[in-house]
Design an enzyme around this catalytic site. Structure first.
Site, PDB file in Angstrom:
ATOM      1  N   HIS A 119       1.108  -1.118   0.212  1.00 53.35           N
ATOM      2  CA  HIS A 119       0.026  -0.092  -0.707  1.00 53.35           C
ATOM      3  C   HIS A 119       0.932   1.109   0.122  1.00 53.35           C
ATOM      4  CE1 HIS A 119       0.128   1.845   4.144  1.00 53.35           C
ATOM      5  NE2 HIS A 119       0.567   0.029   4.169  1.00 53.35           N
ATOM      6  N   CYS A 120       0.436   1.669  -0.706  1.00 54.88           N
ATOM      7  CA  CYS A 120       1.270   3.389  -0.159  1.00 54.88           C
ATOM      8  C   CYS A 120      -0.232   4.563   0.420  1.00 54.88           C
ATOM      9  CB  CYS A 120       1.535   4.027  -1.273  1.00 54.88           C
ATOM     10  SG  CYS A 120       0.092   3.774  -3.705  1.00 54.88           S
ATOM     11  N   SER A 121      -0.792   5.418  -0.878  1.00 52.83           N
ATOM     12  CA  SER A 121      -1.337   6.550  -0.294  1.00 52.83           C
ATOM     13  C   SER A 121      -2.863   5.793  -1.105  1.00 52.83           C
ATOM     14  CB  SER A 121      -1.151   7.553  -0.437  1.00 52.83           C
ATOM     15  OG  SER A 121      -2.579   9.014  -0.079  1.00 52.83           O
ATOM     16  N   THR A 134       2.452   1.515  -5.498  1.00 53.49           N
ATOM     17  CA  THR A 134       1.953   0.117  -5.156  1.00 53.49           C
ATOM     18  C   THR A 134       2.074  -0.273  -5.973  1.00 53.49           C
ATOM     19  OG1 THR A 134       0.351   1.120  -3.272  1.00 53.49           O
ATOM     20  CG2 THR A 134       0.145  -0.988  -4.261  1.00 53.49           C
TER      21      THR A 134
END
Length: 668
Positions: free
Chosen positions: A517-519, A525
Site C-alpha cells: 500500500h501507499c496512499s 503500489t
C-alpha cells in the site's frame, strides 16, 4: 517451471557441426540443443544436442518432397511429421519418450542452449534483429493477421518464419488484406533477400529501409501496391537485450518536434488509452455505494468488484465486508493464457489506512494470512498519506477490534552505496535541480533506506508474526533518483517472504499474499508489485526471460484500475530493470547501439502520393497468400499439403525523391 517458448533467434544458429559442439560444450547443460542447417544437404537440418559434458549427438531432420519434416528418412513409415522445425522441436521437448538413441536410451531435449551474443558472432547475428521495435519474435501468421487487420493500410511488422530456420517474414496490410513476404538468409553469407529479388542486404534493417522507400507492386491483373509505411511496434524483449531496448525507447522519437515524446511515453499513452474502454465493462459498484464512501481515501479510486478483497466473518449488514483492497495474482490459469509466469506470487494492493479502517486492515491481514506488508510511503508527505496502523512504541500492544498488535522490533536499515551509484546519483540530482526539480527526500535525507518492523498479532489463542517494511525515500512527487535502493529494498521483501514460506507451519497454513500500500494504492503500489514480479521472473528464468513491461502493467490493471499511475513510474520500471540486468549479467555487457539509437529506429516511411505514376522498372518478389491458412498447421501427425500458388510482387527501383517512384492507386 513453465517450458520456455521456442523463439527462432535463440535456438537456430548459422554454424557447422564442429562449432555447434563447441557452443554446447562451452555454454550448454545436458539436454540443451540448437538447430542448424545440414552440411551434407542444405535442404535438411540437424539438431545438435548435448547428452553429457563430453558427448554431443547430431540428429538428422529430413525434409520430404511434401515439405514435411521428420527425424525418420522414410516418409511412408514415419509416425510423426511436422510442418515446421519449431513444431518438431517443441514436440520432442514435450514428449521425450518419443526420442531414443540407438542404444535404446531416451534422448531428452530440455531447452535451447543460451549462447551469449556478447561472446559469439553467430549469436550476435541472430540476436541483433530482436532489438528492432517492430520485431514480433515467434509470432505465427494467424496472430500477425489478427494484429494487422485493425490497423491502417501500410502498417507492417517483422517476425520469425515458423517454417524456415533463420528466415524472417514481413507481414503487412494492403487494401484491407494482410500479405506475408519471406526474407531468406543465405546460410553461407548471412545476407538477406526477399524471394524473387536478387538484391541481398547485410541486415534486416537495411532491407526494410530499402523496401520502405520503394513500394512493392503485385504483378498481375490486381496490381496491388504494398507500402511499408507504419511499423507496428512490439513491447516484448528478452532480458539480455533489455538494457539496449531501454536506451532506444527512452530517447525522443522526433527531437525536432518534441523532446518529451519518447518510446516510453508512447507506450504509456497507449496503455492509458486502452485501459479506458476496458474499465467501462468492469463493475466498481460495491466501492461506490454510499455506505462505503467514507472508507475510501479518494472517492474515485475504488476496487473492481470481481477482484476486491471481501472481509468474511462480519455481521450481515450493508458494507460490513468492504475494504478498499484488490487481489493481484501472478498465477498461471485460464485467465492468464496470454501471459506465462515462471514465478507465481500473489499480492493485495490497497490504500493507505484511514483512522476508521485500521481495524478492517488488520482483519484482512489475518483473514488472508499475509505475513509481509510493504509500505512505500511516509505517514505524512505535506499531507496525510496513511494513518499509523501499527503501535507507536515497541513492546506496547494496541488493540484493533478483536486483534491485539505488538511491535517487538523496529530497525532502521541503511545499505552501502558503491562509488559508481554515488556518481550516477549525484549526476541525476544535478540534472533535476537544473530543471527546478529538487528531490528533497533523497537530497536532504539521513541516508536511511527503510524501516523493518516485526509485529506480533494475537487473535484469541492464536499468534502470528508479521514483517512490515516501510520505504522512506520515495519522493512526494515523481520517483527515486536511482533504482539502487528500491532494488535492495525488494530483495529484502523477498527474503522476508521466503522466510515465512520456509516455516513448518506453512505446510498446513500457506502464507497469503504480500500486502502493498501507499496512499491511493495504485501509483507506488503498482510500481513496486510489478517491479517485484518482473525481477522474480528474471531470477527464475535467466537471460532468456521474456520481458514485457507494457503487457505486465496492462495485466495488473485488470485487477485494480490505474496501477502504475504516472509516466514517471512507468519509466522507473524500465530504469530499475535495466540497472538490475546490467549489473547481474554474468557475461561482459556489450551494447549493440553504442549510443547510436538511430540504427535501431524504424526506417523513414514512404508516404503515398495520389495519382503517382507506375515506375518503368521493378524487381519481382513473391509473397504468401494473404490468409491465415498457412499458419494453421499445428497437428504433429496430420498430413499437410504442399505450398500454395503465390502471387508475384514487384519492387520499384526508382528514386524516392521523385513522384514517379510511387505507383498508381489501385482500383477497389
Amino acid at each position: 517451471m513453465p517450458r520456455l517458448a521456442l523463439r527462432q533467434y535463440n535456438f537456430y544458429y548459422r554454424v557447422n557441426g564442429e562449432k555447434a559442439e563447441e557452443l554446447l560444450k562451452e555454454y550448454g547443460e545436458d539436454g540443451d540443443f540448437l538447430l542448424r542447417y545440414s552440411e551434407s544437404n542444405p535442404q535438411n537440418f540437424s539438431i545438435s544436442v548435448r547428452v553429457a559434458e563430453d558427448k554431443i549427438l547430431h540428429i538428422k531432420v529430413t525434409k520430404y518432397e511434401s515439405d514435411m519434416l521428420s527425424i525418420f528418412e522414410d516418409e511412408r513409415t514415419t509416425p510423426n511429421q511436422f510442418g515446421s522445425i519449431t513444431e518438431l522441436a517443441e514436440f520432442y521437448m514435450e514428449f521425450p519418450e518419443k526420442l531414443r538413441e540407438k542404444n535404446g536410451l531416451f534422448l531428452e531435449l530440455k531447452k535451447p542452449v543460451y549462447v551469449p551474443y556478447h561472446l559469439e558472432a553467430c549469436a550476435e547475428e541472430q540476436r541483433r534483429t530482436q532489438l528492432y521495435r517492430w520485431w514480433h519474435g515467434n509470432l505465427p501468421a494467424s496472430s500477425a493477421n489478427k494484429l494487422l487487420q485493425t490497423e491502417k493500410n501500410g502498417t507492417y511488422l517483422l517476425r520469425a518464419s515458423q517454417h524456415i530456420p533463420g528466415a524472417l517474414v514481413i507481414s503487412a496490410k494492403t487494401e484491407g488484406q494482410v500479405v506475408h513476404l519471406t526474407i531468406y538468409q543465405d546460410p553461407s553469407t548471412g545476407r538477406f533477400n526477399i524471394d524473387g529479388d536478387r538484391t541481398k542486404f547485410q541486415s534486416a534493417w537495411l532491407l526494410i529501409d530499402s523496401y520502405s522507400k520503394n513500394p512493392i507492386v503485385e504483378k498481375g491483373e490486381a496490381s496491388r501496391v504494398l507500402y511499408l509505411e507504419e511499423p507496428l511496434f512490439n513491447t516484448f524483449i528478452e532480458a539480455d537485450l533489455f538494457v539496449d531496448r531501454f536506451e532506444i525507447i527512452r530517447r525522443p522519437i522526433n527531437p525536432r518536434e518534441s523532446m518529451e515524446k519518447t518510446g516510453i511515453s508512447e507506450e504509456f499513452d497507449r496503455l492509458s488509452q486502452e485501459a479506458l474502454p476496458a474499465e467501462q465493462y468492469l463493475s466498481k459498484r460495491e466501492g461506490r455505494r454510499p455506505v462505503n464512501a467514507e472508507k475510501n481515501r479518494y472517492k474515485n479510486i475504488v476496487p473492481f468488484d470481481h477482484t476486491r478483497v471481501i472481509l468474511t466473518d462480519r455481521p450481515n449488514t450493508p458494507g460490513s465486508d468492504y475494504i478498499n483492497a484488490s487481489y493481484v495474482r501472478f498465477e498461471n490459469s485460464q485467465r492468464t493464457k496470454n501471459v506465462t509466469f515462471a514465478c507465481e506470487k500473489s499480492f493485495i494492493a490497497t490504500q493507505g489506512c484511514l483512522e476508521t479502517t485500521i481495524s478492517d486492515f488488520w482483519s484482512m491481514v489475518w483473514q488472508e494470512n499475509s505475513r509481509v506488508i510493504v509500505m512505500p510511503t511516509m505517514e505524512n508527505e505535506r499531507k496525510e498519506k496513511c494513518a499509523r496502523y501499527w503501535p507507536a512504541e515497541v513492546n506496547k500492544p494496541e488493540v484493533h477490534g478483536d486483534i491485539s498488535l505488538t511491535c517487538t522490533i523496529e530497525r532502521k536499515v541503511q545499505r552501502a552505496v558503491s562509488d559508481e551509484v554515488k556518481a550516477e546519483l549525484e549526476q541525476e540530482k544535478t540534472n533535476r535541480i537544473a530543471k527546478g526539480l529538487v528531490p528533497e527526500a533523497e537530497l536532504n535525507g539521513d541516508g536511511i533506506s527503510y524501516i523493518l518492523r516485526t509485529l506480533v498479532m494475537k487473535k484469541g489463542k492464536d499468534t502470528r508474526e508479521i514483517r512490515q517494511l516501510q520505504y522512506l525515500t520515495w519522493p512526494d512527487h515523481g520517483c527515486p533518483l536511482h533504482p539502487y535502493a528500491v532494488l535492495n529494498f525488494l530483495e529484502d521483501v523477498d527474503r522476508e517472504y521466503d522466510y515465512f514460506n520456509a516455516q513448518p507451519i506453512a505446510a498446513s497454513l500457506p502464507q497469503g499474499p504480500i500486502v502493498v500500500h501507499c496512499s491511493a494504492g495504485i501509483g507506488r503500489t503498482g510500481t513496486v508489485l510489478v517491479l517485484d514480479a518482473l525481477l522474480n521472473q528474471v531470477k527464475k528464468v535467466g537471460l532468456l526471460c521474456p520481458m514485457d513491461v507494457y503487457k505486465m502493467v496492462k495485466y495488473v490493471r485488470t485487477y485494480r484500475s490505474g496501477l502504475v499511475q504516472t509516466e514517471q513510474q512507468y519509466q522507473f520500471l524500465y530504469k530499475a530493470l535495466a540497472f538490475y540486468l546490467k549489473n547481474n549479467n554474468p557475461y561482459p555487457v556489450k551494447s549493440f547501439i553504442d549510443g547510436d539509437t538511430d540504427a535501431f529506429d524504424f526506417p523513414r516511411r514512404l508516404r503515398p502520393t495520389p495519382n503517382a505514376s507506375r515506375p518503368s522498372s521493378a524487381r519481382q518478389v513473391t509473397s504468401s497468400r494473404p490468409s491465415s491458412s498457412a499458419s494453421s498447421r499445428t497437428s504433429h501427425s496430420r498430413p499437410r499439403t504442399g505450398p500454395q500458388a503465390e502471387p508475384i510482387f514487384e519492387r520499384s527501383t526508382s528514386s524516392t525523391s521523385s513522384s514517379s517512384t510511387l505507383l498508381k492507386s489501385t482500383k477497389k
